[in-house]
Design a protein around this motif. Structure first.
Motif, short mmCIF file in Angstrom:
data_model
loop_
_atom_site.label_atom_id
_atom_site.label_comp_id
_atom_site.label_asym_id
_atom_site.label_seq_id
_atom_site.Cartn_x
_atom_site.Cartn_y
_atom_site.Cartn_z
N MET A 1 0.83 -1.22 0.00
CA MET A 1 0.00 0.00 0.00
C MET A 1 0.86 1.26 0.00
O MET A 1 1.79 1.40 0.78
CB MET A 1 -0.87 0.02 1.26
N GLU A 2 0.50 2.18 -0.91
CA GLU A 2 1.16 3.49 -0.98
C GLU A 2 0.33 4.46 -0.15
O GLU A 2 -0.77 4.83 -0.54
CB GLU A 2 1.21 3.92 -2.45
N ARG A 3 0.83 4.88 1.04
CA ARG A 3 0.06 5.80 1.87
C ARG A 3 0.09 7.20 1.26
O ARG A 3 1.14 7.70 0.88
CB ARG A 3 0.67 5.89 3.28
N LYS A 4 -1.09 7.84 1.24
CA LYS A 4 -1.14 9.24 0.86
C LYS A 4 -0.41 10.08 1.91
O LYS A 4 -0.29 9.69 3.08
CB LYS A 4 -2.60 9.69 0.75
N ASN A 6 -0.85 13.04 4.15
CA ASN A 6 -2.14 13.54 4.64
C ASN A 6 -1.97 14.79 5.51
O ASN A 6 -1.60 14.70 6.66
CB ASN A 6 -2.81 12.40 5.43
N VAL A 13 -4.54 12.55 9.69
CA VAL A 13 -3.70 11.35 9.66
C VAL A 13 -3.63 10.66 11.03
O VAL A 13 -3.57 11.31 12.07
CB VAL A 13 -2.28 11.73 9.16
N MET A 14 -3.66 9.34 11.01
CA MET A 14 -3.50 8.53 12.22
C MET A 14 -2.18 7.78 12.12
O MET A 14 -1.71 7.51 11.02
CB MET A 14 -4.63 7.49 12.31
N LEU A 19 -3.81 2.15 13.17
CA LEU A 19 -4.77 1.60 12.21
C LEU A 19 -4.62 0.08 12.10
O LEU A 19 -5.61 -0.65 12.05
CB LEU A 19 -4.58 2.25 10.83
N GLU A 20 -3.38 -0.37 12.10
CA GLU A 20 -3.13 -1.81 12.01
C GLU A 20 -3.71 -2.55 13.22
O GLU A 20 -4.27 -3.64 13.09
CB GLU A 20 -1.62 -2.11 11.90
N LYS A 23 -7.45 -2.70 12.97
CA LYS A 23 -7.78 -3.72 11.97
C LYS A 23 -7.71 -5.12 12.59
O LYS A 23 -8.64 -5.92 12.47
CB LYS A 23 -6.81 -3.60 10.80
N LEU A 321 -2.52 15.37 0.25
CA LEU A 321 -3.93 15.73 0.47
C LEU A 321 -4.08 16.86 1.48
O LEU A 321 -3.35 16.92 2.47
CB LEU A 321 -4.70 14.52 1.00
N LEU B 22 -15.30 -3.64 7.65
CA LEU B 22 -14.60 -2.56 8.36
C LEU B 22 -13.13 -2.93 8.52
O LEU B 22 -12.23 -2.11 8.34
CB LEU B 22 -15.24 -2.32 9.73
N LYS B 23 -12.91 -4.19 8.86
CA LYS B 23 -11.54 -4.68 9.02
C LYS B 23 -10.75 -4.56 7.72
O LYS B 23 -9.65 -4.03 7.70
CB LYS B 23 -11.60 -6.15 9.48
N MET B 26 -9.91 -0.92 6.97
CA MET B 26 -9.53 -0.05 8.09
C MET B 26 -8.26 0.75 7.82
O MET B 26 -8.19 1.94 8.12
CB MET B 26 -9.37 -0.91 9.36
N VAL B 27 -7.26 0.12 7.24
CA VAL B 27 -5.97 0.81 7.04
C VAL B 27 -5.97 1.58 5.72
O VAL B 27 -5.43 2.68 5.63
CB VAL B 27 -4.81 -0.20 7.09
N ASP B 28 -6.61 1.01 4.73
CA ASP B 28 -6.54 1.58 3.38
C ASP B 28 -7.91 1.43 2.73
O ASP B 28 -8.27 0.33 2.32
CB ASP B 28 -5.46 0.86 2.57
N GLN B 32 -7.35 3.65 -1.68
CA GLN B 32 -7.17 5.09 -1.86
C GLN B 32 -5.97 5.64 -1.08
O GLN B 32 -5.67 6.83 -1.14
CB GLN B 32 -8.46 5.85 -1.50
N GLY B 33 -5.31 4.80 -0.29
CA GLY B 33 -4.07 5.24 0.36
C GLY B 33 -4.27 5.90 1.70
O GLY B 33 -3.33 6.48 2.26
N LEU B 34 -5.49 5.83 2.21
CA LEU B 34 -5.75 6.32 3.58
C LEU B 34 -7.00 5.65 4.11
O LEU B 34 -7.78 5.07 3.34
CB LEU B 34 -5.86 7.85 3.65
N ILE B 37 -11.31 6.96 8.25
CA ILE B 37 -11.28 7.81 9.45
C ILE B 37 -10.16 8.85 9.41
O ILE B 37 -10.04 9.66 10.32
CB ILE B 37 -11.18 6.97 10.75
N GLU B 38 -9.36 8.84 8.36
CA GLU B 38 -8.32 9.87 8.19
C GLU B 38 -8.72 10.92 7.16
O GLU B 38 -7.96 11.86 6.91
CB GLU B 38 -7.02 9.23 7.71
#
Ligand SMILES: Cc1ncc(COP(=O)(O)O)c(C=O)c1O
Ligand SMILES: Cc1ncc(COP(=O)(O)O)c(C=O)c1O
Ligand SMILES: [Mg+2]
Ligand SMILES: [Mg+2]
Ligand SMILES: [Mg+2]
Ligand SMILES: [Mg+2]
Lengths: 360, 360
Positions: A1-4, A6, A13-14, A19-20, A23, A321, B22-23, B26-28, B32-34, B37-38
């Motif tokens: 996963m490529e995180r935006k 934020n 951002v969290m 988040l992990e 999850k 973003l 939800l699981k 949750m991270v991505d 969309q890279g976020l 909840i972010e």
């Protein structure tokens, strides 16, 4: 996963580690056979987690037994109503420092409920500065003095706080709580939405000095009544369970990263990278008084609005973003809360320099 | 994973398929890279999801354009304050039907804010029954008539609703919304916490008839002001993002399972299993009027309190949670909301029979 990357002002951002964890436990909390969000708020696994959350909150901010700490719902905006309803005594006055969008909104609500005095209104300087805390004196017969420690939209932040003597000091710390140590003892009440430095939108933290409750107005309905909430540590009615659970994990992350001192170091390092980029260029400009620059929300301008629009557009292409300034003030804003990695701040500074090189 | 059998009254059981979704995101969120909840609540992926949630909410309940629909924070309890503050006109009176804990709490708050009239108070029958809806008439000069469609603690539920003519009817449907089709047009306002049939605690749904807003009191502070919330579809301030996201997924689950008609069928099937067990035994007893038995919260008694305590104890060993009645009324209560699988109701009935066999 490529995180935006934020830079949203909140929700924001969290820590990805949090988040992990959310999850991992979303369907089955620690093998207990149900999710945290399916558990009753009366006792059991919720209350155990909640008590740990409150204890950690107290520990990290160094909050003494003179204060109650708990969470409510309704956002920080609901507190704009509840504060004067509880504490603006008939025949008395409340002092509000108008320093931007958020303190102004709080003051406007208070005016509907009683007499309000403005020690300071930043309107003349377009809310780009703050009064020297040493000069701030509450009016005679003041019920409380109210300030917003960090104006999220204007990008100005109190560095020190006024000494209001026997007059209760109340602070909205929605957007800079846990970004630095705070002198809790100077305040009678501190509150804020959790959705910037603390977790997912839906909960509001309340730090309430017990002695302030003695000055509460009477005849309050249940949800409006801070005394009732204190007595029930926020569990008079159903709490926002998920937000609280996530806040607890964020607090653990803060603790693992050096607590409020660690966050302050981080905030200084990160904000300096951007402010230096602004100061070392005539292309970028900070519209706020250097003495009160926010370490959380960095507002900056470009030579003209077309370039600002272009900046936003091109930054999005780079996976960045939330850099557009709030619609009420325009310009650009980078919110760089605790959870934003240093690398994402470095990346922003590089993008700024590159943008200047191409467009300056 | 061995799922617990979850009879909690709220927060309560969620569809496991929703927890899995939800699981997964949750991270991505959808690559969309976020996380959802972010994301900012202004535009983008949040607002797209929110609009879908509101559209589905309207579709499933058949809500016309005469109503606004949105979510707030603060729980259903905050509405106990906001309703009289907005709609109990000075010089007028509000009719409250006192049918148990929740309508009583709402009425007690209203009394602090204006004049209240009790058409009915179930105190005499220990809140075990309801008035015949056909006989309910609002008082002259009434601002509104208020009822709670399902008393979560007492276990009684309105099967039909009164016709209040030109007087606005307001209903708290926290614990039976989406368990059956409802005649929305009979109401001027319907609201409730989402934490029973709709999702995780933290959001309150509001169904507001636009014409009711014309009768709103003046000089309301921002968060108290339904007109302001209507104008902003609940986004005047930061919404409880996670709860709303989860509600959207629950609504999709409801739709896939037959909508409100499907939920009604499910509720009849499930509640009959338990009520039949009670009725076919002299060991178990229902303390409520058979005409108004709740399909969501089934309250029952055993021959004595020792046996009730033993029942709770032994049920826990079978992985059954939440069967103790509310501390204010004692006894036993099984909340069997939409998401509770039929098998978990069958398991409860079997456990009841087995317990009777051993202890009857
Ligand atoms: C400083 C400050 N106060 C209050 C608020 C309002 O918070 P909420 O949206 O939770 O009502 C905000 C929101 O961004 C804020 O930044
Ligand atoms: C029917 C009903 N109304 C109101 C409430 C209060 O809701 P909240 O806890 O969200 O304030 C409840 C809570 O269980 C309820 O069951
Ligand atoms: Mg302001
Ligand atoms: Mg410069
Ligand atoms: Mg009641
Ligand atoms: Mg029987």
């Amino acid at each position: 996963m490529e995180r935006k990357k934020n830079y949203f002002a909140g929700p924001s951002v969290m820590p990805v580690e949090v988040l992990e964890k959310l999850k991992e436990d979303m369907v089955d909390f620690k093998g207990q056979g149900l999710s945290m969000i399916e558990a009753s708020h009366r006792g059991g696994m919720f209350e155990e987690m909640y008590d740990q959350c409150l204890a950690l909150f107290r520990e990290l901010l160094g909050i003494s037994d003179e204060y109650d700490v708990y969470f409510l719902g309704g956002g920080a905006t609901l507190q704009f109503t509840m504060i004067p309803m509880n504490f603006l005594r008939p025949g008395s006055v409340a002092d509000y420092i108008r320093s931007g969008t958020w303190s102004n909104k709080a003051a406007d609500d208070a005016e509907k409920l009683g007499k309000v005095n403005y020690y300071y209104d930043g309107k003349a300087n377009n809310y780009s500065s703050l009064p020297d805390p040493k000069t701030v004196k509450p009016s005679e017969n003041s019920s409380y003095l109210y300030l917003c420690s960090n104006e999220t939209i204007g990008g100005i932040e109190w560095q020190d706080f006024p000494d209001t003597g026997s007059v209760p000091l109340i602070g909205d710390m929605s957007s800079d709580i846990f970004s630095r140590p705070i002198p809790v003892d100077s305040f009678s009440m501190i509150y804020g939405g959790v959705q910037k430095n603390l977790g997912p939108a839906g909960a509001t933290f309340i730090i309430m000095k017990k002695s302030l409750l003695e000055k509460q107005n009477s005849n309050l309905t249940a949800y409006m009544d801070y005394k009732l909430h204190s007595k029930n540590k926020g569990l008079y009615n159903t709490p926002p369970v998920f937000s609280i659970w996530a806040v607890k994990l964020v607090l653990e992350w803060i603790k693992a990263n050096g607590g409020t001192e660690g966050m302050l170091k981080r905030a200084i390092e990160k904000s300096s990278i951007i402010y230096d980029t602004i100061d070392n260029s005539s292309f970028f400009r900070s519209p706020v008084d250097a003495a009160y620059r926010s370490r959380m929300n960095i507002v900056f301008r470009l030579p003209n609005e077309e370039l600002e629009a272009k900046f936003v557009e091109e930054s999005k292409k780079e996976g960045m973003l939330g850099l557009k300034g709030h619609r009420s003030v325009g310009g650009l804003r980078a919110s760089i809360y605790n959870a934003l990695p240093v690398e994402d701040v470095v990346a922003l500074a590089q993008f700024m320099k590159e943008f200047e090189r191409k467009n300056g």
